[in-house]
Write a protein that holds these residues in place. Structure first.
Motif, PDB file in Angstrom:
ATOM      1  N   ASP A 114       2.561   1.402  -3.501  1.00  0.00           N
ATOM      2  CA  ASP A 114       1.620   1.808  -4.547  1.00  0.00           C
ATOM      3  C   ASP A 114       1.251   3.284  -4.425  1.00  0.00           C
ATOM      4  OD1 ASP A 114       1.711  -0.786  -5.430  1.00  0.00           O
ATOM      5  OD2 ASP A 114      -0.222  -1.357  -4.570  1.00  0.00           O
TER       6      ASP A 114
ATOM      7  N   GLU B  40       0.833  -1.207   0.000  1.00  0.00           N
ATOM      8  CA  GLU B  40       0.000   0.000   0.000  1.00  0.00           C
ATOM      9  C   GLU B  40       0.863   1.251   0.000  1.00  0.00           C
ATOM     10  OE1 GLU B  40      -2.696  -0.153   3.261  1.00  0.00           O
ATOM     11  OE2 GLU B  40      -3.602  -2.030   2.584  1.00  0.00           O
ATOM     12  N   HIS B  41       1.917   1.246   0.803  1.00  0.00           N
ATOM     13  CA  HIS B  41       2.834   2.391   0.824  1.00  0.00           C
ATOM     14  C   HIS B  41       3.539   2.534  -0.520  1.00  0.00           C
ATOM     15  CE1 HIS B  41       2.784   3.905   4.919  1.00  0.00           C
ATOM     16  NE2 HIS B  41       2.655   2.656   5.336  1.00  0.00           N
TER      17      HIS B  41
END
Length: 86
Positions: free
Chosen positions: A7, A4-5
């Motif tokens: 992306d 998530e970080h």
């Protein structure tokens, strides 16, 4: 969590690069040096926004090496601009 970080970092950086390219072209101020400086500022900003909470993230280590190279290039850009003024 790490993906998530990563992306979010990639989306933010690509958006910054495209927006800065568009603004520099619209202002008729595009040069490779100007684009590099603005892109480097975006890279540093995105790295501060998406710094991983743990220091051992695998995707983060190559970025630190890239920043070291970019600082060297940035120093060269500043040197060439200062020498043209003097």
């Amino acid at each position: 969590m790490a993906s998530e970080h990563r992306d979010g970092f990639l989306v933010t950086l690509i958006a910054w690069l495209l927006a800065s390219l568009g603004v520099l072209v619209a202002l008729d101020a595009f040069t490779p040096q100007n684009f590099f400086v603005v892109s480097f500022i975006g890279l540093l900003s995105a790295m501060q926004l998406y710094a991983p909470p743990e220091s051992g993230e695998r995707w983060w280590l190559p970025l630190r090496a890239l920043v070291a190279v970019c600082f060297a290039v940035f120093g060269y850009v500043v040197y060439t601009r200062v020498t043209t003024v003097l």
